[in-house]
Design an enzyme around this catalytic site. Structure first.
Site, PDB file in Angstrom:
ATOM      1  N   HIS A  67     -15.713  -2.398   4.227  1.00 53.02           N
ATOM      2  CA  HIS A  67     -15.049  -3.046   5.366  1.00 53.02           C
ATOM      3  C   HIS A  67     -15.972  -3.006   6.599  1.00 53.02           C
ATOM      4  O   HIS A  67     -16.184  -4.021   7.261  1.00 53.02           O
ATOM      5  CB  HIS A  67     -13.739  -2.328   5.713  1.00 53.02           C
ATOM      6  CG  HIS A  67     -12.577  -2.679   4.832  1.00 53.02           C
ATOM      7  ND1 HIS A  67     -12.329  -2.067   3.640  1.00 53.02           N
ATOM      8  CD2 HIS A  67     -11.567  -3.568   4.997  1.00 53.02           C
ATOM      9  CE1 HIS A  67     -11.227  -2.565   3.098  1.00 53.02           C
ATOM     10  NE2 HIS A  67     -10.738  -3.484   3.897  1.00 53.02           N
TER      11      HIS A  67
ATOM     12  N   TRP B  91       0.853  -1.186   0.000  1.00 50.76           N
ATOM     13  CA  TRP B  91       0.000   0.000   0.000  1.00 50.76           C
ATOM     14  C   TRP B  91       0.889   1.236   0.000  1.00 50.76           C
ATOM     15  O   TRP B  91       1.917   1.265   0.702  1.00 50.76           O
ATOM     16  CB  TRP B  91      -0.922   0.004   1.229  1.00 50.76           C
ATOM     17  CG  TRP B  91      -2.155  -0.799   0.959  1.00 50.76           C
ATOM     18  CD1 TRP B  91      -2.244  -2.156   0.989  1.00 50.76           C
ATOM     19  CD2 TRP B  91      -3.428  -0.300   0.565  1.00 50.76           C
ATOM     20  NE1 TRP B  91      -3.515  -2.528   0.637  1.00 50.76           N
ATOM     21  CE2 TRP B  91      -4.254  -1.420   0.385  1.00 50.76           C
ATOM     22  CE3 TRP B  91      -3.960   0.973   0.357  1.00 50.76           C
ATOM     23  CZ2 TRP B  91      -5.593  -1.302  -0.011  1.00 50.76           C
ATOM     24  CZ3 TRP B  91      -5.290   1.093  -0.028  1.00 50.76           C
ATOM     25  CH2 TRP B  91      -6.088  -0.031  -0.211  1.00 50.76           C
TER      26      TRP B  91
ATOM     27  N   HIS C 117      -8.264  -3.577  12.208  1.00 49.98           N
ATOM     28  CA  HIS C 117      -7.658  -2.781  11.126  1.00 49.98           C
ATOM     29  C   HIS C 117      -8.379  -1.443  10.941  1.00 49.98           C
ATOM     30  O   HIS C 117      -7.760  -0.424  10.673  1.00 49.98           O
ATOM     31  CB  HIS C 117      -7.703  -3.614   9.847  1.00 49.98           C
ATOM     32  CG  HIS C 117      -7.182  -2.951   8.620  1.00 49.98           C
ATOM     33  ND1 HIS C 117      -5.988  -2.270   8.575  1.00 49.98           N
ATOM     34  CD2 HIS C 117      -7.715  -2.868   7.364  1.00 49.98           C
ATOM     35  CE1 HIS C 117      -5.802  -1.800   7.352  1.00 49.98           C
ATOM     36  NE2 HIS C 117      -6.825  -2.137   6.611  1.00 49.98           N
TER      37      HIS C 117
ATOM     38  N   HIS D  27      -0.759  -6.124   5.753  1.00 53.32           N
ATOM     39  CA  HIS D  27      -1.674  -6.063   4.599  1.00 53.32           C
ATOM     40  C   HIS D  27      -0.881  -6.199   3.309  1.00 53.32           C
ATOM     41  O   HIS D  27      -0.923  -5.363   2.421  1.00 53.32           O
ATOM     42  CB  HIS D  27      -2.490  -4.767   4.641  1.00 53.32           C
ATOM     43  CG  HIS D  27      -3.290  -4.700   5.886  1.00 53.32           C
ATOM     44  ND1 HIS D  27      -4.578  -5.167   5.973  1.00 53.32           N
ATOM     45  CD2 HIS D  27      -2.940  -4.309   7.133  1.00 53.32           C
ATOM     46  CE1 HIS D  27      -4.984  -5.055   7.215  1.00 53.32           C
ATOM     47  NE2 HIS D  27      -4.021  -4.531   7.940  1.00 53.32           N
TER      48      HIS D  27
HETATM   49  N1  LIG Z   1      -7.806  -1.339   3.894  1.00 55.53           N
HETATM   50  C1  LIG Z   1      -6.678  -1.869   3.159  1.00 55.53           C
HETATM   51  C2  LIG Z   1      -5.396  -1.297   3.621  1.00 55.53           C
HETATM   52  C3  LIG Z   1      -5.326   0.168   3.669  1.00 55.53           C
HETATM   53  O1  LIG Z   1      -6.291   0.858   3.452  1.00 55.53           O
HETATM   54  C4  LIG Z   1      -4.025   0.731   3.973  1.00 55.53           C
HETATM   55  C5  LIG Z   1      -2.950  -0.108   4.216  1.00 55.53           C
HETATM   56  C6  LIG Z   1      -1.715   0.424   4.518  1.00 55.53           C
HETATM   57  C7  LIG Z   1      -1.520   1.779   4.545  1.00 55.53           C
HETATM   58  C8  LIG Z   1      -2.583   2.620   4.304  1.00 55.53           C
HETATM   59  C9  LIG Z   1      -3.839   2.095   4.017  1.00 55.53           C
HETATM   60  N2  LIG Z   1      -4.913   2.914   3.785  1.00 55.53           N
HETATM   61  C10 LIG Z   1      -4.746   4.274   3.944  1.00 55.53           C
HETATM   62  O2  LIG Z   1      -5.623   5.065   3.850  1.00 55.53           O
HETATM   63  C11 LIG Z   1      -6.621  -3.351   3.379  1.00 55.53           C
HETATM   64  O3  LIG Z   1      -7.547  -3.870   3.940  1.00 55.53           O
HETATM   65  O4  LIG Z   1      -5.642  -4.009   3.047  1.00 55.53           O
HETATM   66 ZN   LIG Z   2      -9.086  -4.652   3.622  1.00 58.51          ZN
HETATM   67 ZN   LIG Z   3      -5.973  -5.546   4.427  1.00 53.19          ZN
END
Ligand SMILES: N[C@@H](CC(=O)c1ccccc1NC=O)C(=O)O
Ligand SMILES: [Zn+2]
Ligand SMILES: [Zn+2]
Length: 210
Positions: free
Chosen positions: A161, A20, A60, A50
């Site tokens: 989510h 990410w 999360h 993630h």
């Molecule tokens: N929701 C995503 C991950 C995510 O949104 C995220 C992961 C790492 C760093 C930042 C993220 N989102 C930032 O707004 C997931 O579930 O993998």
């Molecule tokens: Zn996710």
């Molecule tokens: Zn995730």
């Protein structure tokens, strides 16, 4: 179970796997070589939880939500159905009407995204939160996708989510479904027992059920 072969539907965790934006990259390297220790190679890794094919714990996106170790392992093992939704950019209730989902406990969505584990996609298929009550009504307890998220990449409210969590549906992301035909399978996608984890990489495998 039957005699059909299990198929790996996980992204390989290489040092060039996408992460990410702004998150921790994945690295795996040898801390000590066999020459150094005289007996064994010993690796170490750094990673976001993630990364690659992974599951989310409610923690999360909810400070009061369950962490990975408290998730029920039974949700990650059992009958699953793969449906091909690669012809649409938005998955809403109308799209799901084309499929027979009665009694489906684990639903894996094959969207138009082609698996390129080293590239983080800019745009992904949009899941409308309205599908969540429909999934609940059908009996779905785990939703898997071949995308990095069940919400748009730039989403901050993470509506899907939250809706999935509120209805007790577990989340599995970044599956590799390119070569997987629609149909019924057994699924195993177990997270590591990371006590405080907000997510965990998994090795996801499926077996056709005939
Ligand atoms: N929701 C995503 C991950 C995510 O949104 C995220 C992961 C790492 C760093 C930042 C993220 N989102 C930032 O707004 C997931 O579930 O993998
Ligand atoms: Zn996710
Ligand atoms: Zn995730």
């Amino acid at each position: 179970m039957n005699n059909n072969k299990w198929i790996d539907i996980s992204q390989p965790l290489t040092n060039s796997i996408a992460h990410w934006p702004e998150d921790t990259p994945f690295t795996n390297q040898l801390t000590y070589s066999k020459e150094q220790t005289g007996s064994v190679n010993i690796g170490q890794m750094t990673t976001s939880l993630h990364i690659g094919t992974h599951v989310d714990a409610p923690y999360h996106f909810d400070n009061k939500g369950k962490k990975i170790i408290d998730m029920d392992v039974n949700y990650y093992i059992g009958r699953a159905k793969v449906i091909d939704v690669s012809d649409v950019d938005v998955i809403d209730g109308r799209v799901l009407e084309d499929f027979s989902l009665d009694g489906v406990e684990r639903l894996l969505l094959k969207t138009s995204l082609k698996s390129r584990p080293e590239l983080f996609p800019e745009k992904i298929t949009k899941l409308e939160p309205e599908i969540v009550p429909i999934l609940v009504e059908k009996g779905v307890k785990l939703l898997g996708v071949n995308m990095p998220s069940v919400d748009p990449i730039d989403s901050k409210d993470l509506l899907c989510h939250h809706a999935l969590h509120q209805h007790g549906i577990y989340i599995l992301e970044n599956l590799v479904l390119d070569d997987v035909p629609e149909g019924d399978y057994n699924l195993i996608a177990l997270p590591l027992a990371i006590a405080e984890g907000d997510g965990s990489p998994v090795r996801a495998v499926i077996q056709p059920t005939d």
